[in-house]
Design a protein around this motif. Structure first.
Motif, PDB file in Angstrom:
ATOM      1  N   GLN A  94       0.858  -1.182   0.000  1.00 61.10           N
ATOM      2  CA  GLN A  94       0.000   0.000   0.000  1.00 61.10           C
ATOM      3  C   GLN A  94       0.893   1.229   0.000  1.00 61.10           C
ATOM      4  N   LEU A  95       0.415   2.292  -0.624  1.00 58.45           N
ATOM      5  CA  LEU A  95       1.066   3.591  -0.530  1.00 58.45           C
ATOM      6  C   LEU A  95       0.299   4.428   0.494  1.00 58.45           C
ATOM      7  N   LEU A  96       1.055   5.066   1.388  1.00 56.94           N
ATOM      8  CA  LEU A  96       0.477   5.726   2.552  1.00 56.94           C
ATOM      9  C   LEU A  96       0.956   7.164   2.668  1.00 56.94           C
ATOM     10  N   LEU A  97       0.137   7.979   3.311  1.00 61.59           N
ATOM     11  CA  LEU A  97       0.546   9.287   3.805  1.00 61.59           C
ATOM     12  C   LEU A  97       0.495   9.249   5.322  1.00 61.59           C
ATOM     13  N   GLU A  98       1.259  10.132   5.972  1.00 63.11           N
ATOM     14  CA  GLU A  98       1.246  10.151   7.435  1.00 63.11           C
ATOM     15  C   GLU A  98       0.321  11.251   7.934  1.00 63.11           C
ATOM     16  N   PHE A  99      -0.399  10.952   9.000  1.00 61.69           N
ATOM     17  CA  PHE A  99      -1.277  11.939   9.612  1.00 61.69           C
ATOM     18  C   PHE A  99      -0.449  13.110  10.142  1.00 61.69           C
ATOM     19  N   SER A 100      -0.993  14.295  10.024  1.00 58.92           N
ATOM     20  CA  SER A 100      -0.260  15.500  10.426  1.00 58.92           C
ATOM     21  C   SER A 100      -0.018  15.558  11.931  1.00 58.92           C
ATOM     22  N   PHE A 101      -0.858  14.896  12.731  1.00 55.12           N
ATOM     23  CA  PHE A 101      -0.763  15.003  14.181  1.00 55.12           C
ATOM     24  C   PHE A 101       0.108  13.911  14.804  1.00 55.12           C
ATOM     25  N   TRP A 102       0.653  12.999  13.976  1.00 53.82           N
ATOM     26  CA  TRP A 102       1.608  12.013  14.471  1.00 53.82           C
ATOM     27  C   TRP A 102       3.022  12.505  14.191  1.00 53.82           C
ATOM     28  N   ASN A 103       3.958  12.101  15.051  1.00 50.22           N
ATOM     29  CA  ASN A 103       5.358  12.385  14.798  1.00 50.22           C
ATOM     30  C   ASN A 103       5.869  11.526  13.648  1.00 50.22           C
ATOM     31  N   GLU A 150       5.279   5.676  23.302  1.00 54.96           N
ATOM     32  CA  GLU A 150       4.960   4.464  22.544  1.00 54.96           C
ATOM     33  C   GLU A 150       4.498   4.751  21.128  1.00 54.96           C
ATOM     34  N   ALA A 151       4.042   5.981  20.859  1.00 49.76           N
ATOM     35  CA  ALA A 151       3.521   6.316  19.530  1.00 49.76           C
ATOM     36  C   ALA A 151       4.668   6.494  18.536  1.00 49.76           C
ATOM     37  N   VAL A 152       4.696   5.687  17.498  1.00 48.94           N
ATOM     38  CA  VAL A 152       5.775   5.733  16.497  1.00 48.94           C
ATOM     39  C   VAL A 152       5.322   6.444  15.236  1.00 48.94           C
ATOM     40  N   GLY A 153       4.181   6.048  14.671  1.00 43.79           N
ATOM     41  CA  GLY A 153       3.712   6.663  13.431  1.00 43.79           C
ATOM     42  C   GLY A 153       2.276   6.310  13.131  1.00 43.79           C
ATOM     43  N   GLY A 154       1.596   7.194  12.427  1.00 48.95           N
ATOM     44  CA  GLY A 154       0.215   6.964  12.011  1.00 48.95           C
ATOM     45  C   GLY A 154       0.053   7.292  10.537  1.00 48.95           C
ATOM     46  N   PHE A 155      -0.583   6.400   9.776  1.00 52.79           N
ATOM     47  CA  PHE A 155      -0.642   6.510   8.326  1.00 52.79           C
ATOM     48  C   PHE A 155      -2.040   6.170   7.825  1.00 52.79           C
ATOM     49  N   PHE A 156      -2.363   6.702   6.645  1.00 53.45           N
ATOM     50  CA  PHE A 156      -3.605   6.317   5.983  1.00 53.45           C
ATOM     51  C   PHE A 156      -3.322   6.061   4.514  1.00 53.45           C
ATOM     52  N   SER A 157      -4.060   5.119   3.931  1.00 56.64           N
ATOM     53  CA  SER A 157      -3.735   4.617   2.591  1.00 56.64           C
ATOM     54  C   SER A 157      -4.199   5.560   1.495  1.00 56.64           C
ATOM     55  N   GLN A 158      -3.426   5.551   0.417  1.00 54.71           N
ATOM     56  CA  GLN A 158      -3.756   6.295  -0.794  1.00 54.71           C
ATOM     57  C   GLN A 158      -3.959   5.370  -1.979  1.00 54.71           C
ATOM     58  N   ALA A 215      -6.924  12.579  20.386  1.00 55.51           N
ATOM     59  CA  ALA A 215      -6.680  11.373  21.184  1.00 55.51           C
ATOM     60  C   ALA A 215      -5.207  11.036  21.329  1.00 55.51           C
ATOM     61  N   ILE A 216      -4.371  11.447  20.379  1.00 48.10           N
ATOM     62  CA  ILE A 216      -2.978  11.013  20.395  1.00 48.10           C
ATOM     63  C   ILE A 216      -2.266  11.445  21.662  1.00 48.10           C
ATOM     64  N   ARG A 217      -2.714  12.535  22.273  1.00 46.59           N
ATOM     65  CA  ARG A 217      -2.032  13.007  23.487  1.00 46.59           C
ATOM     66  C   ARG A 217      -2.179  12.014  24.639  1.00 46.59           C
ATOM     67  N   TYR A 218      -3.220  11.169  24.589  1.00 45.64           N
ATOM     68  CA  TYR A 218      -3.397  10.172  25.642  1.00 45.64           C
ATOM     69  C   TYR A 218      -2.394   9.024  25.516  1.00 45.64           C
ATOM     70  N   ARG A 219      -1.766   8.904  24.324  1.00 45.75           N
ATOM     71  CA  ARG A 219      -0.916   7.752  24.063  1.00 45.75           C
ATOM     72  C   ARG A 219       0.535   8.147  23.820  1.00 45.75           C
ATOM     73  N   GLN A 220       0.964   9.240  24.396  1.00 44.51           N
ATOM     74  CA  GLN A 220       2.352   9.682  24.228  1.00 44.51           C
ATOM     75  C   GLN A 220       3.112   9.745  25.550  1.00 44.51           C
TER      76      GLN A 220
END
Length: 286
Positions: free
Chosen positions: A167-176, A218-226, A209-214
């Motif tokens: 899959q080709l992915l983009l990363e969410f702007s709010f993830w590192n 533990e948060a490495v990356g978040g992506f969505f498919s293109q 929500a991401i602030r609850y998991r940092q």
């Protein structure tokens, strides 16, 4: 005389019974219509809970959710390996992939490479970053076709695989951005197949929500498919071990607001999957 009186009384009772009977039918009919109307209103109200009122949008969700400051494109590869070939496959990857990663001739980086530990067995997962988006991807693909070592690797790899997909992915702007980490760590890839049309809603909830998991990094990356399976989301997490994962995930439920995030995002999901992965020794994410 008495006979006529009794006959009149009899006719009166018969007519009364007829009126009661007919009136009962009318009453039942009226009640039925009322109940049917009430049920229709209830059905309409119930269905309205699941009908989304979509706001008109003037931009693709990729532009609304992806990072604006860079043009990174990611590719995730899932290789299902013949069980008897997994060790040989890993060794083959370790001999070839680092040379592509470190060569400035190729505008791409190996973000991480793993074997699935829990989840789909005898599986390898590779995550690549292309700095420069689709032009960088095209450049790398064209150059690799001219790379004799890579073509030999690809031919040898094909003998070891049962199937493969990407899959080709983009990363969410709010993830590192996922950066190299020292290990040893285990990684969890949580993959969500969303209902079509809900990506913006998912992004809006997870931006908060991401602030609850940092708390434990533990948060490495978040992506969505293109390209590939669409409306797919991948969240990548890192933990010291399985017990650390359990403790970290449980601690999120102690934070006010996390339960609300789960409550509103679960209905957006059609299917979800979790993989626990062990990094290969060549992986930048150790």
């Amino acid at each position: 005389m008495a006979t006529r009186v009794l006959q009149n009384v009899g006719r009166g009772l018969s007519q009364a019974r007829s009126k009661v009977h007919n009136g009962g039918q009318l009453l039942l009919t009226a009640r039925g219509l009322s109940a049917s109307s009430h049920k229709n209103r209830e059905d309409s109200w119930f269905k309205s809970l699941f009908v989304r009122k979509v706001d008109p949008r003037k931009d693709a969700h990729s532009h609304l959710l992806a990072k604006k400051e860079d043009s990174n494109l990611y590719k995730i590869q899932f290789h299902n390996v013949k069980p008897e070939c997994l060790d040989a496959y890993n060794k083959l990857c370790e001999n070839v992939l680092p040379s592509i990663h470190s060569d400035p001739h190729y505008p791409c980086e190996l973000v991480g490479t793993w074997n699935t530990w829990y989840g789909e067995q005898d599986q390898a997962v590779h995550l690549w970053r292309y700095r420069g988006g689709y032009p960088a991807l095209t450049e790398v693909m064209n150059k690799l076709r001219m790379n004799k070592e890579f073509m030999e690797y690809r031919n040898e790899r094909g003998k070891m695989l049962l199937s493969r997909r990407n899959q080709l992915l983009l990363e969410f702007s709010f993830w590192n951005e996922p950066l190299p980490r020292k290990g040893p760590l285990i990684y969890e890839l949580r993959s969500y197949q969303l209902r079509p049309g809900t990506m913006i809603e998912w992004g809006n909830y997870w931006a908060r929500a991401i602030r609850y998991r940092q708390q434990n990094e533990e948060a490495v990356g978040g992506f969505f498919s293109q390209i590939g399976s669409l409306y797919m989301v991948h969240h990548l997490w890192a933990y010291k071990d399985l017990q650390s994962r359990e403790d970290t995930r449980n601690s999120a439920w102690q934070m006010e607001g996390w339960d609300e995030v789960v409550y509103y995002t679960v209905p957006l999901i059609q299917h979800m999957e979790s993989r626990i992965m062990i990094p290969l020794k060549i992986s930048p994410l150790k």
